[in-house]
Design an enzyme around this catalytic site. Sequence first.
Site, PDB file in Angstrom:
ATOM      1  N   LYS A  30     115.916  -6.743 -10.963  1.00  0.00           N
ATOM      2  CA  LYS A  30     116.689  -7.335  -9.853  1.00  0.00           C
ATOM      3  C   LYS A  30     118.058  -6.669  -9.766  1.00  0.00           C
ATOM      4  O   LYS A  30     118.842  -6.705 -10.715  1.00  0.00           O
ATOM      5  CB  LYS A  30     116.845  -8.837 -10.075  1.00  0.00           C
ATOM      6  CG  LYS A  30     117.641  -9.526  -8.967  1.00  0.00           C
ATOM      7  CD  LYS A  30     117.578 -11.033  -9.108  1.00  0.00           C
ATOM      8  CE  LYS A  30     118.741 -11.634  -9.860  1.00  0.00           C
ATOM      9  NZ  LYS A  30     120.018 -11.600  -9.148  1.00  0.00           N
ATOM     10  N   ASP A  59     118.415  -7.901  -4.338  1.00  0.00           N
ATOM     11  CA  ASP A  59     118.849  -9.288  -4.113  1.00  0.00           C
ATOM     12  C   ASP A  59     120.127  -9.293  -3.272  1.00  0.00           C
ATOM     13  O   ASP A  59     121.210  -9.551  -3.772  1.00  0.00           O
ATOM     14  CB  ASP A  59     119.067  -9.932  -5.494  1.00  0.00           C
ATOM     15  CG  ASP A  59     119.471 -11.389  -5.427  1.00  0.00           C
ATOM     16  OD1 ASP A  59     119.269 -12.028  -4.369  1.00  0.00           O
ATOM     17  OD2 ASP A  59     119.991 -11.897  -6.436  1.00  0.00           O
ATOM     18  N   LYS A  61     120.337 -11.032  -0.200  1.00  0.00           N
ATOM     19  CA  LYS A  61     120.407 -12.302   0.547  1.00  0.00           C
ATOM     20  C   LYS A  61     120.981 -12.109   1.948  1.00  0.00           C
ATOM     21  O   LYS A  61     122.044 -12.631   2.295  1.00  0.00           O
ATOM     22  CB  LYS A  61     121.260 -13.332  -0.201  1.00  0.00           C
ATOM     23  CG  LYS A  61     120.765 -13.644  -1.608  1.00  0.00           C
ATOM     24  CD  LYS A  61     121.607 -14.733  -2.253  1.00  0.00           C
ATOM     25  CE  LYS A  61     121.180 -15.061  -3.669  1.00  0.00           C
ATOM     26  NZ  LYS A  61     121.532 -14.033  -4.657  1.00  0.00           N
ATOM     27  N   ASP A  64     122.644 -12.920   8.907  1.00  0.00           N
ATOM     28  CA  ASP A  64     123.417 -12.439  10.046  1.00  0.00           C
ATOM     29  C   ASP A  64     122.629 -12.795  11.305  1.00  0.00           C
ATOM     30  O   ASP A  64     121.665 -13.571  11.229  1.00  0.00           O
ATOM     31  CB  ASP A  64     123.635 -10.915   9.923  1.00  0.00           C
ATOM     32  CG  ASP A  64     124.945 -10.479  10.573  1.00  0.00           C
ATOM     33  OD1 ASP A  64     125.162 -10.852  11.745  1.00  0.00           O
ATOM     34  OD2 ASP A  64     125.747  -9.787   9.930  1.00  0.00           O
ATOM     35  N   THR A 118     121.627 -21.982  -6.183  1.00  0.00           N
ATOM     36  CA  THR A 118     121.636 -22.895  -7.344  1.00  0.00           C
ATOM     37  C   THR A 118     123.041 -23.385  -7.691  1.00  0.00           C
ATOM     38  O   THR A 118     123.186 -24.341  -8.437  1.00  0.00           O
ATOM     39  CB  THR A 118     121.046 -22.207  -8.588  1.00  0.00           C
ATOM     40  OG1 THR A 118     121.736 -20.983  -8.774  1.00  0.00           O
ATOM     41  CG2 THR A 118     119.572 -21.983  -8.451  1.00  0.00           C
ATOM     42  N   ARG A 208     120.632 -13.125 -18.767  1.00  0.00           N
ATOM     43  CA  ARG A 208     121.319 -13.156 -20.068  1.00  0.00           C
ATOM     44  C   ARG A 208     120.421 -13.273 -21.286  1.00  0.00           C
ATOM     45  O   ARG A 208     120.697 -12.596 -22.291  1.00  0.00           O
ATOM     46  CB  ARG A 208     122.392 -14.250 -20.044  1.00  0.00           C
ATOM     47  CG  ARG A 208     123.597 -13.798 -19.252  1.00  0.00           C
ATOM     48  CD  ARG A 208     124.485 -14.932 -18.842  1.00  0.00           C
ATOM     49  NE  ARG A 208     123.870 -15.742 -17.797  1.00  0.00           N
ATOM     50  CZ  ARG A 208     124.484 -16.709 -17.150  1.00  0.00           C
ATOM     51  NH1 ARG A 208     125.731 -17.016 -17.467  1.00  0.00           N
ATOM     52  NH2 ARG A 208     123.876 -17.386 -16.205  1.00  0.00           N
TER      53      ARG A 208
HETATM   54  O1  C5P Z   1     121.234 -17.049 -16.140  1.00  0.00           O
HETATM   55  P1  C5P Z   1     120.649 -15.673 -16.019  1.00  0.00           P
HETATM   56  O2  C5P Z   1     121.548 -14.634 -16.623  1.00  0.00           O
HETATM   57  O3  C5P Z   1     119.228 -15.569 -16.546  1.00  0.00           O
HETATM   58  O4  C5P Z   1     120.631 -15.422 -14.461  1.00  0.00           O
HETATM   59  C1  C5P Z   1     119.729 -14.589 -13.811  1.00  0.00           C
HETATM   60  C2  C5P Z   1     119.972 -14.649 -12.323  1.00  0.00           C
HETATM   61  O5  C5P Z   1     119.986 -16.011 -11.922  1.00  0.00           O
HETATM   62  C3  C5P Z   1     121.314 -14.103 -11.869  1.00  0.00           C
HETATM   63  O6  C5P Z   1     121.209 -12.754 -11.495  1.00  0.00           O
HETATM   64  C4  C5P Z   1     121.636 -14.946 -10.646  1.00  0.00           C
HETATM   65  O7  C5P Z   1     121.125 -14.349  -9.470  1.00  0.00           O
HETATM   66  C5  C5P Z   1     120.892 -16.208 -10.868  1.00  0.00           C
HETATM   67  N1  C5P Z   1     121.812 -17.291 -11.221  1.00  0.00           N
HETATM   68  C6  C5P Z   1     121.655 -18.494 -10.568  1.00  0.00           C
HETATM   69  N2  C5P Z   1     122.487 -19.557 -10.856  1.00  0.00           N
HETATM   70  C7  C5P Z   1     123.460 -19.449 -11.766  1.00  0.00           C
HETATM   71  C8  C5P Z   1     123.624 -18.237 -12.473  1.00  0.00           C
HETATM   72  C9  C5P Z   1     122.764 -17.179 -12.161  1.00  0.00           C
HETATM   73  O8  C5P Z   1     120.761 -18.616  -9.747  1.00  0.00           O
HETATM   74  N3  C5P Z   1     124.241 -20.499 -12.008  1.00  0.00           N
END
Ligand code: C5P
Length: 230
Positions: A30, A59, A61, A64, A118, A208
Amino acid sequence: MQLCIALDLPTMEENLELVKKIGNVPVWLKVGFRSYIRDGKEFLKEIKEINPQAKIFLDLKLYDIPNTMADAAEEIAQLSVDMFNIHASAGEIAMREVMNRLAKFETRPLVLAVTALTSFDEKTFESIYEKSIEEKAMQFAKMSYENGLDGVVCSAFESKMIKEATSSKFLTLCPAIRPFGEDASDQSRVATLELARDEMVDFPVVGRPIYKDANPASKVEKILRVIDSF
Ligand code: C5P
């Protein structure tokens, strides 16, 4: 289920180093707008040179007016990108225009719609969309399905419900996955791989827990083994 790894490291060098470490394995990578804005097409090309088996999820998003979104979609279709996304709140006309414009390509990238970001809590979300996150996510998912999109970005906890309301083939891509229950960090509701399987998630997105691991390659192998066993 296909693993999607978020390349969220701060520099191109670090992201490419991660791709090299992970090796030539069948994963989705991604690329977000920070790295795409900075590193562009060259970055995408380099990823595929390092890992020819990798598929790229851009990604960005898109959101427009319909014609501008369709123009951008057409440009994306000419990159080495296998999937990209738009905001469902851009509406049905934008969805149809994007899909119509992609129809002329022999192979086109998959198109997903973001249901609810999210980062929203219920109160902030409702102040904009006037519905609960779950209700609106379901409505957006149905709208995306009816207008020919391939799937949605949603919470793992909504995946099964969305498939039941649309089709089992309608794809779900879900962030906030902690494959083996790792630290949730800033994610509020996290799902393990088992839960993602039970929820019929097609693409668990993991950032992460992989790139912060002391050995990202073995972590990826471990995840792929579990996915294979499903
Ligand atoms: O938490 P992690 O590092 O696994 O996040 C992976 C992806 O999840 C990020 O690239 C981001 O697009 C999304 N993300 C999210 N909500 C958050 C943090 C990250 O949807 N609070």
